[in-house]
Design a protein around this motif. Sequence first.
Motif, short mmCIF file in Angstrom:
data_model
loop_
_atom_site.label_atom_id
_atom_site.label_comp_id
_atom_site.label_asym_id
_atom_site.label_seq_id
_atom_site.Cartn_x
_atom_site.Cartn_y
_atom_site.Cartn_z
N GLY A 31 0.85 -1.18 0.00
CA GLY A 31 0.00 0.00 0.00
C GLY A 31 0.89 1.23 0.00
O GLY A 31 2.08 1.14 0.31
N CYS A 76 -0.42 4.37 4.73
CA CYS A 76 -1.76 3.80 4.60
C CYS A 76 -2.11 2.92 5.78
O CYS A 76 -3.19 2.34 5.83
CB CYS A 76 -1.90 3.00 3.32
N SER A 112 -5.67 0.55 0.28
CA SER A 112 -5.84 1.88 -0.31
C SER A 112 -5.13 2.90 0.55
O SER A 112 -4.63 2.58 1.62
CB SER A 112 -7.32 2.22 -0.39
N ARG A 113 -5.07 4.15 0.09
CA ARG A 113 -4.45 5.19 0.91
C ARG A 113 -5.32 5.45 2.14
O ARG A 113 -6.42 4.92 2.25
CB ARG A 113 -4.26 6.46 0.09
N ARG A 115 -8.20 -3.03 -0.83
CA ARG A 115 -8.66 -2.67 -2.15
C ARG A 115 -8.82 -3.91 -3.01
O ARG A 115 -9.77 -4.04 -3.76
CB ARG A 115 -7.64 -1.73 -2.78
N GLU A 144 -2.52 5.06 -8.66
CA GLU A 144 -3.36 6.22 -8.33
C GLU A 144 -3.38 6.47 -6.83
O GLU A 144 -3.39 7.61 -6.38
CB GLU A 144 -4.78 6.04 -8.88
N GLU A 145 -3.37 5.35 -6.06
CA GLU A 145 -3.37 5.51 -4.61
C GLU A 145 -2.10 6.23 -4.16
O GLU A 145 -2.15 7.16 -3.37
CB GLU A 145 -3.42 4.12 -3.93
#
Lengths: 266, 255
Positions: B35, B39, B204-205, B211, B243-244
């Motif tokens: 992650g 996160c 995810s962040r 996720r 993207e995270e």
Amino acid sequence: MSEPVNRNKVPFRGGGFKPRPIRFVAPFVFLALVLFWEFGSRTGIISNLVLPAPSEAFQAFLDLYNSGLFWKHVSTSLYRLVFGWSIGTALGILVGLLIGLFSLARSSLLPLTSAFFPIPKIALLPLFIIWFGIGEGSKVATILFGTFFPTVIATYGGVDNVERGLIRMGQSFGMSWLSIVRKIILPGALPAILSGARISASIAIILLVAAEMIGAEYGIGAYVLMAGSLFATDQLIVGVAMLSILGLCVSWLIGKAEKALLNWRG
Amino acid sequence: MQISIENLSHAYGSVEVLNDINLTFEPGEIAVIIGPSGCGKSTLLRLIGGLEEPSKGAAYIAGQAPEGSLNPLTYIFQDFALLPWRSVAGNISLVLEDHKLSKQQSKAIIDDVLARTNLSEFHDALPRQLSGGMKQRVAIARALAVRPAFLLMDEPLSALDSQTRELLMDDLVALWAREAFSACYVTHNLAEAVRLGHKVIVLSRRPGKVRDVVEISIPLEERRERAVELEEVQQQLWQMMREEALAADRELADV
């Protein structure tokens, strides 16, 4: 195609800022100073009233030694120093650990320590005489209190600075609370405790002389005080030199202890 | 022994770090958690091993720890966490001393784990004399000494240079091949994730949520040779992470 280009060596601009110890310089400087002093006294540049010659001070030392009182003074002082310093340091480490480990001790004892630490213990000497008597009690107590507070502060600071990661490691392996304190926190705080011991030992010597200036028959402080009140400056120099040598011995001993206990630091 | 996490959420003050995590770790399997930074991967690991208490939900152990396991949930830390004042053998004996073992038993365990991690000749060395890779090998030996049922590895290779990392990954694969251990391995390094993970859990962040979970079926021992297939998985993971990571990177740190 290529014409010779004027080239220079890249100038060196690093280095420096790294003092190294040079052997034999310290004794040489010391010897030169004493020789200069002796020479000054002999030729009259330094008046005998201002400062007695080293040879006179040495003569005064021989007189003291031959009178048999040398060991009496030194042993009396050493007894007070060792007794007061070791109890003060032991109690200081104990209280410092309590402050480092328990919230209640920290909230209650830390403000007290901060309040008592800056009080010059010499100012309390009259009180100590009333409480512990004019004899050994008040002198040992002065040194004890003087060494206690710096040790407390050094110890709890050391405990606070033990890497949290190491403590968490101990917990993650299921080590008992006592094991974590004994095997992780105490050794981790040891460097700070030892540098606290260095400071408290110097404080102890200063307080020793101060305590011996009231109601003491023997001891280096008493000897210095007597020499001072008789304006026997040669004896004064001898007393001061003994204190200085005492301080050097103590710091040498602590250096030895650091080497033995902290050899893992390399 | 099976570890599971149910409805686990965690917050530091008003900052929510983890949000409703549900995971199950199967025995004999290495689960890798990846992650973006911040996160809550490392927090999750501390929660699983009981070094921190979750705000909500819990981690559960199902079944008995195997016979002879001295410390079922055992950590391997990023910063090695070796006592600098103890030798290699001393650091391993440290975690055995609280268990009632005879001198010979302790010695036998220490010699065994040092042999398994190829450290026998460093028995009396101090941590400061060892390279980073060697220090982490000592920490792995220490973890093996308590016969863990489940290893919790918190970015164990992140403090090492890339060559050492390769060597240690081979060592871990060899250790696993010898005796299939269960582990939860936290990292931000995708190459480590695809080399060591039977399944890769993507968080995810912040606040961290699961996720996706990607299973990798290639056997651990064959992964070095089948680099091309691994590369595909790594690309797939990177697409998810990208993207995270980008969003996490642009967040203002005001924690």
